[in-house]
Design a protein around this motif. Structure first.
Motif, PDB file in Angstrom:
ATOM      1  N   SER A   1     -45.177 -40.488  48.787  1.00 56.30           N
ATOM      2  CA  SER A   1     -44.086 -40.370  47.819  1.00 56.30           C
ATOM      3  C   SER A   1     -42.847 -39.775  48.461  1.00 56.30           C
ATOM      4  CB  SER A   1     -44.526 -39.497  46.631  1.00 56.30           C
ATOM      5  OG  SER A   1     -45.581 -40.088  45.922  1.00 56.30           O
TER       6      SER A   1
ATOM      7  N   CYS B   1     -40.249 -32.128  47.741  1.00 58.60           N
ATOM      8  CA  CYS B   1     -40.274 -32.719  46.397  1.00 58.60           C
ATOM      9  C   CYS B   1     -39.189 -32.114  45.518  1.00 58.60           C
ATOM     10  CB  CYS B   1     -41.641 -32.507  45.745  1.00 58.60           C
ATOM     11  SG  CYS B   1     -42.988 -33.473  46.469  1.00 58.60           S
TER      12      CYS B   1
ATOM     13  N   LEU C   1     -44.485 -33.501  40.922  1.00 57.59           N
ATOM     14  CA  LEU C   1     -45.084 -33.640  42.243  1.00 57.59           C
ATOM     15  C   LEU C   1     -44.962 -32.341  43.039  1.00 57.59           C
ATOM     16  CD1 LEU C   1     -43.945 -37.238  43.297  1.00 57.59           C
ATOM     17  CD2 LEU C   1     -46.219 -36.495  42.555  1.00 57.59           C
TER      18      LEU C   1
ATOM     19  N   GLU D   1     -37.792 -35.149  36.766  1.00 57.70           N
ATOM     20  CA  GLU D   1     -39.044 -34.599  36.247  1.00 57.70           C
ATOM     21  C   GLU D   1     -40.239 -35.085  37.057  1.00 57.70           C
ATOM     22  OE1 GLU D   1     -39.186 -35.367  32.084  1.00 57.70           O
ATOM     23  OE2 GLU D   1     -37.674 -33.848  31.612  1.00 57.70           O
ATOM     24  N   LYS D   2     -40.171 -36.324  37.551  1.00 57.59           N
ATOM     25  CA  LYS D   2     -41.256 -36.823  38.386  1.00 57.59           C
ATOM     26  C   LYS D   2     -41.408 -35.971  39.632  1.00 57.59           C
ATOM     27  CE  LYS D   2     -40.523 -39.916  41.423  1.00 57.59           C
ATOM     28  NZ  LYS D   2     -40.186 -41.173  42.166  1.00 57.59           N
ATOM     29  N   TRP D   3     -40.293 -35.660  40.292  1.00 58.79           N
ATOM     30  CA  TRP D   3     -40.357 -34.872  41.517  1.00 58.79           C
ATOM     31  C   TRP D   3     -40.733 -33.422  41.252  1.00 58.79           C
ATOM     32  CZ3 TRP D   3     -41.237 -37.129  45.736  1.00 58.79           C
ATOM     33  CH2 TRP D   3     -40.723 -38.393  45.999  1.00 58.79           C
TER      34      TRP D   3
ATOM     35  N   ALA E   1     -35.579 -38.784  34.443  1.00 59.60           N
ATOM     36  CA  ALA E   1     -36.961 -39.199  34.694  1.00 59.60           C
ATOM     37  C   ALA E   1     -37.332 -38.973  36.154  1.00 59.60           C
ATOM     38  CB  ALA E   1     -37.153 -40.660  34.316  1.00 59.60           C
ATOM     39  N   HIS E   2     -36.421 -39.302  37.075  1.00 59.84           N
ATOM     40  CA  HIS E   2     -36.677 -39.071  38.494  1.00 59.84           C
ATOM     41  C   HIS E   2     -36.834 -37.580  38.777  1.00 59.84           C
ATOM     42  CE1 HIS E   2     -34.672 -43.127  39.767  1.00 59.84           C
ATOM     43  NE2 HIS E   2     -35.876 -43.275  39.256  1.00 59.84           N
TER      44      HIS E   2
END
Length: 280
Positions: free
Chosen positions: A234, A31, A50, A45-47, A42-43
């Protein structure tokens, strides 16, 4: 001082807890690799989120809980407070998240890694001792100062090393090795702290509050299984356009061609899906 059993069920708990810690850390490393590859904020921070859920929520905290199932105090029953037990899990995720966000934004300098390691290590230690504070028994719990300090220092050093791995390790082979090392560090911190536990029994005036730790097993297993399934899907999802470069070199088993439906699945799994589809 009461007699304590750290391995009430032999080596079953330590081995399972280590496997869980290493597996959660492995997914977390993947991740964070995708977070490093992402140029979109945004990508990224999402990872990172996770990664925090994987390392803290499906690696470190479940390791602590499974290991604690092997902790027993002859002469008294051991129960756990639900609210504090839940809080310890949230602390683990938050602590790892703070560390990952410190090294995940800006240059991954040595100063950032050490700073993130300190925050994460203190958080992991707080998770452990919050989980210990959740214990209810017919006695009082204390800690040997030497083992307490050693456990906190191990948590900080282990967290710093783990964060170094997250920003420097690429490829499946190195990621697996790094996860195995991180698992050793996490389990080592736990048992260092546990060897410093001291319990003084006293006469019980009534029943011990709290619930049996084994009542947590089914819901925790279900939650962790669901989280792991979502994390794995994911991780295996096709990379975003801004992540493709780094994942092209992760492994020859990983196919990053955007036109293929099973972009990050091993080729043999993709072929299995194709055969199933053809059979219809």
């Amino acid at each position: 001082m009461a007699e304590l059993h750290q391995f009430a069920y032999g080596w079953v708990n330590p081995v399972i807890s280590y496997v869980i810690a290493a597996f959660g850390c492995a997914i977390g490393l993947v991740c964070t690799a995708r977070a490093r590859a992402a140029r979109n904020r945004a990508h990224r921070e999402k990872w990172l989120v996770l990664g925090a859920v994987s390392i803290g929520g499906t690696g470190i905290w479940p390791m602590h809980f499974i290991a604690m199932l092997g902790f027993d105090v002859p002469g008294t029953i051991v129960r756990y407070d639900i609210a504090l037990t839940t809080a310890s899990a949230l602390i683990a995720i938050l602590a790892v998240g703070i560390g990952l966000f410190i090294v995940g934004h800006g240059g991954a300098s040595l100063v950032r890694i050490i700073l993130g390691g300190v925050f994460t290590g203190l958080g992991v230690a707080a998770m452990h001792y919050t989980g210990m504070a959740a214990m209810r028994m017919g006695g009082s719990v204390g800690y040997d100062r030497t083992f307490f300090v050693a456990s906190v220092l191990i948590a900080i050093v282990a967290s710093s090393v783990a964060l170094w791995f997250t920003v420097n390790v690429q490829g499946w082979g190195p990621a697996v090795i790094a996860a195995l090392i991180m698992g050793v560090a996490v389990v080592g911190m736990h048992y260092t702290a546990m060897f410093g536990v001291q319990v003084h029994l006293h006469a019980m005036d009534g029943p011990v509050d709290g619930v049996s730790p084994f009542l947590f097993v089914a819901p925790i297993t279900l939650l962790i299984s669901c989280a792991l399934v979502m994390l794995i899907f994911s991780v295996l999802s096709p990379p975003a356009e801004d992540e493709a470069d780094i994942f092209a070199g992760l492994s020859p088993m990983v196919d990053t061609a955007p036109e293929r439906g099973a972009a990050l699945l091993p080729r043999r799994v993709a072929r299995s899906f194709n055969r199933v589809g053809g059979a219809r």
